[in-house]
Design a protein around this motif. Structure first.
Motif, mmCIF file in Angstrom:
data_model
loop_
_atom_site.group_PDB
_atom_site.id
_atom_site.type_symbol
_atom_site.label_atom_id
_atom_site.label_comp_id
_atom_site.label_asym_id
_atom_site.label_seq_id
_atom_site.Cartn_x
_atom_site.Cartn_y
_atom_site.Cartn_z
ATOM 1 N N THR A 64 0.846 -1.184 0.000
ATOM 2 C CA THR A 64 0.000 0.000 0.000
ATOM 3 C C THR A 64 0.883 1.236 0.000
ATOM 4 O O THR A 64 1.955 1.227 0.597
ATOM 5 C CB THR A 64 -0.929 0.006 1.238
ATOM 6 N N PRO A 65 0.444 2.288 -0.676
ATOM 7 C CA PRO A 65 1.187 3.542 -0.545
ATOM 8 C C PRO A 65 0.887 4.164 0.814
ATOM 9 O O PRO A 65 -0.186 3.956 1.367
ATOM 10 C CB PRO A 65 0.637 4.414 -1.679
ATOM 11 N N GLN A 66 1.827 4.859 1.357
ATOM 12 C CA GLN A 66 1.624 5.546 2.632
ATOM 13 C C GLN A 66 1.883 7.023 2.419
ATOM 14 O O GLN A 66 2.854 7.390 1.755
ATOM 15 C CB GLN A 66 2.595 5.036 3.706
ATOM 16 N N PRO A 67 1.046 7.870 2.973
ATOM 17 C CA PRO A 67 1.354 9.298 2.883
ATOM 18 C C PRO A 67 2.632 9.589 3.661
ATOM 19 O O PRO A 67 2.873 9.011 4.719
ATOM 20 C CB PRO A 67 0.150 9.980 3.521
ATOM 21 N N PHE A 68 3.445 10.438 3.102
ATOM 22 C CA PHE A 68 4.704 10.809 3.755
ATOM 23 C C PHE A 68 4.386 11.700 4.949
ATOM 24 O O PHE A 68 3.640 12.670 4.823
ATOM 25 C CB PHE A 68 5.620 11.529 2.767
ATOM 26 N N GLU A 69 4.927 11.347 6.100
ATOM 27 C CA GLU A 69 4.660 12.099 7.324
ATOM 28 C C GLU A 69 5.937 12.733 7.852
ATOM 29 O O GLU A 69 7.026 12.195 7.678
ATOM 30 C CB GLU A 69 4.067 11.164 8.386
ATOM 31 N N ARG A 70 5.761 13.842 8.497
ATOM 32 C CA ARG A 70 6.895 14.530 9.119
ATOM 33 C C ARG A 70 7.604 13.568 10.078
ATOM 34 O O ARG A 70 6.978 12.808 10.786
ATOM 35 C CB ARG A 70 6.391 15.739 9.895
ATOM 36 N N GLY A 71 8.894 13.601 10.054
ATOM 37 C CA GLY A 71 9.688 12.749 10.935
ATOM 38 C C GLY A 71 10.138 11.454 10.272
ATOM 39 O O GLY A 71 11.017 10.783 10.789
ATOM 40 N N GLN A 72 9.524 11.101 9.142
ATOM 41 C CA GLN A 72 9.969 9.908 8.441
ATOM 42 C C GLN A 72 11.223 10.244 7.632
ATOM 43 O O GLN A 72 11.395 11.376 7.190
ATOM 44 C CB GLN A 72 8.883 9.398 7.494
ATOM 45 N N PRO A 73 12.071 9.256 7.409
ATOM 46 C CA PRO A 73 13.256 9.519 6.585
ATOM 47 C C PRO A 73 12.858 9.851 5.153
ATOM 48 O O PRO A 73 11.841 9.361 4.659
ATOM 49 C CB PRO A 73 14.046 8.217 6.666
ATOM 50 N N ALA A 74 13.647 10.655 4.503
ATOM 51 C CA ALA A 74 13.362 11.039 3.122
ATOM 52 C C ALA A 74 13.244 9.813 2.215
ATOM 53 O O ALA A 74 12.502 9.834 1.237
ATOM 54 C CB ALA A 74 14.447 11.979 2.612
ATOM 55 N N SER A 75 13.929 8.738 2.564
ATOM 56 C CA SER A 75 13.874 7.507 1.760
ATOM 57 C C SER A 75 12.483 6.908 1.691
ATOM 58 O O SER A 75 12.166 6.155 0.778
ATOM 59 C CB SER A 75 14.832 6.461 2.328
ATOM 60 N N ALA A 76 11.632 7.210 2.664
ATOM 61 C CA ALA A 76 10.280 6.642 2.689
ATOM 62 C C ALA A 76 9.352 7.317 1.690
ATOM 63 O O ALA A 76 8.319 6.758 1.322
ATOM 64 C CB ALA A 76 9.693 6.756 4.093
ATOM 65 N N LYS A 77 9.716 8.497 1.232
ATOM 66 C CA LYS A 77 8.843 9.249 0.330
ATOM 67 C C LYS A 77 8.690 8.510 -0.999
ATOM 68 O O LYS A 77 9.665 8.181 -1.659
ATOM 69 C CB LYS A 77 9.401 10.648 0.081
ATOM 70 N N GLY A 78 7.455 8.216 -1.352
ATOM 71 C CA GLY A 78 7.153 7.538 -2.606
ATOM 72 C C GLY A 78 7.286 6.029 -2.560
ATOM 73 O O GLY A 78 6.941 5.351 -3.518
ATOM 74 N N ALA A 79 7.798 5.483 -1.468
ATOM 75 C CA ALA A 79 7.959 4.030 -1.363
ATOM 76 C C ALA A 79 6.645 3.391 -0.926
ATOM 77 O O ALA A 79 5.792 4.024 -0.310
ATOM 78 C CB ALA A 79 9.066 3.690 -0.363
ATOM 79 N N LEU A 80 6.485 2.120 -1.233
ATOM 80 C CA LEU A 80 5.329 1.352 -0.786
ATOM 81 C C LEU A 80 5.625 0.721 0.559
ATOM 82 O O LEU A 80 6.777 0.541 0.945
ATOM 83 C CB LEU A 80 5.001 0.274 -1.817
ATOM 84 N N TRP A 81 4.591 0.366 1.279
ATOM 85 C CA TRP A 81 4.678 -0.285 2.579
ATOM 86 C C TRP A 81 3.860 -1.566 2.531
ATOM 87 O O TRP A 81 2.921 -1.677 1.755
ATOM 88 C CB TRP A 81 4.101 0.618 3.663
ATOM 89 N N VAL A 82 4.178 -2.530 3.381
ATOM 90 C CA VAL A 82 3.377 -3.740 3.475
ATOM 91 C C VAL A 82 2.106 -3.419 4.243
ATOM 92 O O VAL A 82 2.148 -2.802 5.307
ATOM 93 C CB VAL A 82 4.160 -4.887 4.149
ATOM 94 N N ASN A 83 0.984 -3.832 3.688
ATOM 95 C CA ASN A 83 -0.309 -3.665 4.326
ATOM 96 C C ASN A 83 -0.577 -4.929 5.144
ATOM 97 O O ASN A 83 -0.467 -6.030 4.610
ATOM 98 C CB ASN A 83 -1.383 -3.486 3.244
ATOM 99 N N TYR A 84 -0.913 -4.793 6.392
ATOM 100 C CA TYR A 84 -1.176 -5.932 7.282
ATOM 101 C C TYR A 84 0.082 -6.784 7.453
ATOM 102 O O TYR A 84 0.225 -7.827 6.825
ATOM 103 C CB TYR A 84 -2.331 -6.802 6.775
ATOM 104 N N ASN A 85 0.995 -6.350 8.275
ATOM 105 C CA ASN A 85 2.276 -7.035 8.478
ATOM 106 C C ASN A 85 2.155 -8.429 9.074
ATOM 107 O O ASN A 85 3.096 -9.194 9.018
ATOM 108 C CB ASN A 85 3.168 -6.199 9.395
ATOM 109 N N CYS A 86 1.045 -8.749 9.663
ATOM 110 C CA CYS A 86 0.956 -9.987 10.450
ATOM 111 C C CYS A 86 0.337 -11.139 9.670
ATOM 112 O O CYS A 86 -0.804 -11.523 9.907
ATOM 113 C CB CYS A 86 0.164 -9.730 11.722
ATOM 114 N N GLY A 87 1.074 -11.691 8.706
ATOM 115 C CA GLY A 87 0.647 -12.959 8.153
ATOM 116 C C GLY A 87 0.286 -13.005 6.689
ATOM 117 O O GLY A 87 0.470 -14.033 6.065
#
Length: 110
Positions: A64-87
């Protein structure tokens, strides 16, 4: 393809993976993309047995895409994240035949 680890005792530790798509079941990913994960209890790690990157195995990832939030590393901008990490996301060889069949069926209804 590659990974950039950021280990820190002062702020958040994280990993930025550069991955290639083997097969997409839903969505319109480019053939290569970046995946960001924090190194904490909510992270999804693609580490091998020795703790280094596991770049030789295939994974089933629900992204899933995640909105970039203040405090996150610049590397996170535009990257995808795993949705539902548990399983749901896992090493491909842990996907059962029934799960693979369900993925194939669901992908017909994109």
């Amino acid at each position: 393809m590659s990974v950039d680890y950021h280990w820190s005792d002062e702020d958040e530790s994280w990993a930025l993976y550069r991955l290639k798509v083997v097969k997409s079941y839903k969505g319109n990913l480019t053939s290569q993309f970046t995946f960001f994960t924090e190194r904490n209890s909510g992270g999804f790690y693609m580490d091998g047995n020795g703790g280094g990157p596991d770049l030789d195995r295939d994974y089933l990832l629900f992204l899933t895409p995640q909105p970039f939030e203040r405090g996150q590393p610049a590397s996170a901008k535009g990257a995808l994240w795993v949705n539902y990490n548990c399983g749901q996301s896992k090493v491909w060889n842990e996907v059962t035949a029934g799960e693979a069949a369900e993925l194939a069926l669901l992908s017909r209804h994109r």
